[in-house]
Write an enzyme that holds these catalytic residues in place. Structure first.
Site, PDB file in Angstrom:
ATOM      1  N   ASP A  28       0.298  -1.123   0.027  1.00  0.00           N
ATOM      2  CA  ASP A  28      -0.145   0.141   0.129  1.00  0.00           C
ATOM      3  C   ASP A  28       0.856   1.152   0.233  1.00  0.00           C
ATOM      4  O   ASP A  28       1.712   1.464   1.097  1.00  0.00           O
ATOM      5  CB  ASP A  28      -0.550  -0.100   1.110  1.00  0.00           C
ATOM      6  CG  ASP A  28      -1.804  -1.414   1.389  1.00  0.00           C
ATOM      7  OD1 ASP A  28      -1.264  -2.331   0.825  1.00  0.00           O
ATOM      8  OD2 ASP A  28      -3.164  -1.367   1.348  1.00  0.00           O
ATOM      9  N   HIS A  51     -10.652   1.346   0.111  1.00  0.00           N
ATOM     10  CA  HIS A  51     -10.492   3.434  -0.411  1.00  0.00           C
ATOM     11  C   HIS A  51     -10.848   3.895  -2.129  1.00  0.00           C
ATOM     12  O   HIS A  51     -10.251   4.727  -2.708  1.00  0.00           O
ATOM     13  CB  HIS A  51      -9.526   4.072  -0.140  1.00  0.00           C
ATOM     14  CG  HIS A  51      -9.070   4.121   1.707  1.00  0.00           C
ATOM     15  ND1 HIS A  51      -9.818   5.080   2.332  1.00  0.00           N
ATOM     16  CD2 HIS A  51      -8.457   3.244   2.392  1.00  0.00           C
ATOM     17  CE1 HIS A  51      -9.615   5.065   3.435  1.00  0.00           C
ATOM     18  NE2 HIS A  51      -8.605   3.623   3.648  1.00  0.00           N
TER      19      HIS A  51
HETATM   20 FE   LIG Z   1      -7.500  -0.955   2.752  1.00  0.00          FE
END
Ligand SMILES: [Fe+2]
Length: 257
Positions: free
Chosen positions: A8, A66
């Site tokens: 991420d 998200h």
């Molecule tokens: Fe996430």
């Protein structure tokens, strides 16, 4: 073939770390994937941030819970299959939940993403979705399934579900790299690949506001942490559908200077 899966990417420091790392190491890999759903300070990805990752040498950018935090992402998802959102979103959601693309060595690689349901927003069944990704891939081609989920148990059981049928099951979302990488029946796995962001933070956000909220139960707008990011990733060696090696990468961008 060699495939790099970057965890991420969080905010501007995360993007800078990806750029710095790939400037040095891009040629060591035939295909590069990065989760980009935290690029916009923890809340989705903008068009220009997607472009920055692509320009740095990332072949496919994946998303997660998200996905739709930035208004422009729905349109971007319709424009390019190189931005992949969880396949577990409801039918009719813009974009794709998996994609098959050629790597530098000519191998056709399938990258798919599912989202877990434990401690997450309810979604479609990730087991069924993972099966659909496997069915869509060529019989002997590499298949990577990213499991974007909170609960370790759910990620481990999805890994078990897919062992022997995919090249790798890569967990993401918790932002902390786990030390449980393994290969069973030719399937590489790790419960969480970790975050590419500022490590001394509340998984990407500045401590101050999160600390205030946790101690007082009063809201305060969170701010992304600033400073030098650490890139977390796994490097995979694949042959056909099978994984031969999985290595954790945890690289501090300041080591570059
Ligand atoms: Fe996430």
């Amino acid at each position: 073939m060699r495939l790099l899966f970057i965890g991420d990417v969080y905010g501007a420091p995360g993007i800078a770390a990806v750029q710095a790392y790939l400037k040095r190491h891009r040629d060591a890999f035939d295909f590069v994937v990065a989760n980009g759903e935290n690029c916009a300070g923890g809340f989705g990805i903008t068009r220009s941030q997607f472009r920055s990752l692509r320009d740095a040498g990332v072949d496919v950018v994946t998303l997660g819970n998200h996905t739709f935090d930035q208004a422009e992402t729905a349109e971007l998802l319709e424009e390019t299959p190189r931005l992949v959102r969880p396949l577990t979103y409801p039918r009719g959601t813009p974009g794709v939940g998996f994609v098959t693309l050629p790597a530098r060595d000519g191998t056709r690689v399938t990258i798919g993403q599912v989202m877990g349901r434990i401690f997450m927003d309810p979604m479609d069944d990730p087991f069924d979705a993972a099966d659909a990704i496997v069915e869509a891939a060529g019989p002997n081609d590499p298949v990577i399934v990213e499991v974007h989920a909170e609960a370790t148990s759910e990620k481990r059981v999805l890994t078990y579900h897919l062992e022997g049928r995919v090249s790798a099951v890569i967990g993401s979302h918790t932002h902390v790299q786990t030390a449980d990488e393994a290969i069973h029946q030719g399937t590489a796995s790790i419960t969480d690949v970790g975050m590419t962001g500022v490590e001394h933070s509340s998984i990407g956000m500045r401590f101050e506001e999160v600390h205030h909220r946790m101690r007082t139960k009063r809201p305060r707008r969170f701010k992304p942490a600033t400073g030098t990011a650490t890139l977390c990733a796994v490097a995979l060696t694949l042959e056909g559908r099978r994984a031969h090696t999985i290595e954790r990468v945890r690289w501090r961008a300041e080591e570059a200077s």
